[in-house]
Each structure stands twice: as structure tokens, then as C-alpha cells.
Design a protein around this motif. Structure first.
Motif, PDB file in Angstrom:
ATOM      1  N   ARG A   1       3.231   7.209  -5.743  1.00  0.00           N
ATOM      2  CA  ARG A   1       2.938   7.940  -6.982  1.00  0.00           C
ATOM      3  C   ARG A   1       2.342   9.315  -6.698  1.00  0.00           C
ATOM      4  NH1 ARG A   1      -1.971   4.130  -9.069  1.00  0.00           N
ATOM      5  NH2 ARG A   1      -3.294   4.460  -7.253  1.00  0.00           N
ATOM      6  N   TYR A   2       1.783   9.540  -5.519  1.00  0.00           N
ATOM      7  CA  TYR A   2       1.213  10.833  -5.151  1.00  0.00           C
ATOM      8  C   TYR A   2       2.258  11.774  -4.549  1.00  0.00           C
ATOM      9  CZ  TYR A   2      -3.132   8.312  -5.774  1.00  0.00           C
ATOM     10  OH  TYR A   2      -4.153   7.562  -6.313  1.00  0.00           O
ATOM     11  N   LEU A   3       3.497  11.316  -4.477  1.00  0.00           N
ATOM     12  CA  LEU A   3       4.548  12.136  -3.872  1.00  0.00           C
ATOM     13  C   LEU A   3       4.910  13.325  -4.751  1.00  0.00           C
ATOM     14  CD1 LEU A   3       6.444  12.342  -1.452  1.00  0.00           C
ATOM     15  CD2 LEU A   3       8.071  10.907  -2.703  1.00  0.00           C
TER      16      LEU A   3
ATOM     17  N   GLN B   1       0.827  -1.205   0.000  1.00  0.00           N
ATOM     18  CA  GLN B   1       0.000   0.000   0.000  1.00  0.00           C
ATOM     19  C   GLN B   1       0.863   1.258   0.000  1.00  0.00           C
ATOM     20  OE1 GLN B   1      -3.091  -0.947  -1.072  1.00  0.00           O
ATOM     21  NE2 GLN B   1      -3.848   0.583   0.333  1.00  0.00           N
TER      22      GLN B   1
ATOM     23  N   MET C   1       1.212   4.366  -2.833  1.00  0.00           N
ATOM     24  CA  MET C   1       0.978   5.768  -2.496  1.00  0.00           C
ATOM     25  C   MET C   1       2.145   6.668  -2.920  1.00  0.00           C
ATOM     26  SD  MET C   1      -1.942   5.672  -1.431  1.00  0.00           S
ATOM     27  CE  MET C   1      -2.790   6.569  -0.199  1.00  0.00           C
TER      28      MET C   1
END
Length: 76
Positions: free
Chosen positions: A73-75, A67, A71
């Protein structure tokens, strides 16, 4: 298939996979050194509970790591 359904299938498969892996690996552990009657029902129940506990920890770690990697990729 909905993403929630895919996630549920992933959780079930990962939990079952690690349950089998932990059960297989605990077969090498000598429980007879720690219990009085290694062939008794209590010893077998202990083996099952230890397997469930360890597989829960390992699968939770793996799923949380997965998980977290999704996540990333949203950094940016």
C-alpha cells in the motif's frame, strides 16, 4: 488492542497452525526407512525436530509474504 499485540497473536496462531499441519502431513512420511528403531525415543525426537524446523520455515514464509503484501500500500 494494540497493533503489536495483534501481530503477536497472529504470529502465535500462524506458527501453531503450521505446526499442526506439518505434523499431520509428516505422518504419511515413512521414517522407518531412514532410522534403525522407528519406535525409539531418538526417532520420535527426530520427528519432533523435523516438524518444528519445517513448520518454522513455512510459517516464516507465510508471515513474510503477508508483511510484504501489507507494505504494497506504500508503493503508490
Amino acid at each position: 488492542m494494540h497493533p503489536e499485540g495483534q501481530e503477536a497473536v497472529l504470529h502465535i496462531v500462524v506458527n501453531l497452525f503450521f505446526l499442526v499441519v506439518v505434523w499431520w502431513s509428516l505422518q504419511a512420511f515413512r521414517f522407518d526407512v531412514f532410522v534403525r528403531n522407528p519406535e525409539g525415543a531418538k526417532a520420535k525426537m527426530l520427528m519432533i525436530l523435523v516438524t518444528i524446523a519445517i513448520s518454522h520455515l513455512v510459517s516464516s514464509f507465510f508471515l513474510e509474504y503477508f508483511q510484504g503484501s501489507l507494505m504494497l500500500r506504500y508503493l503508490f
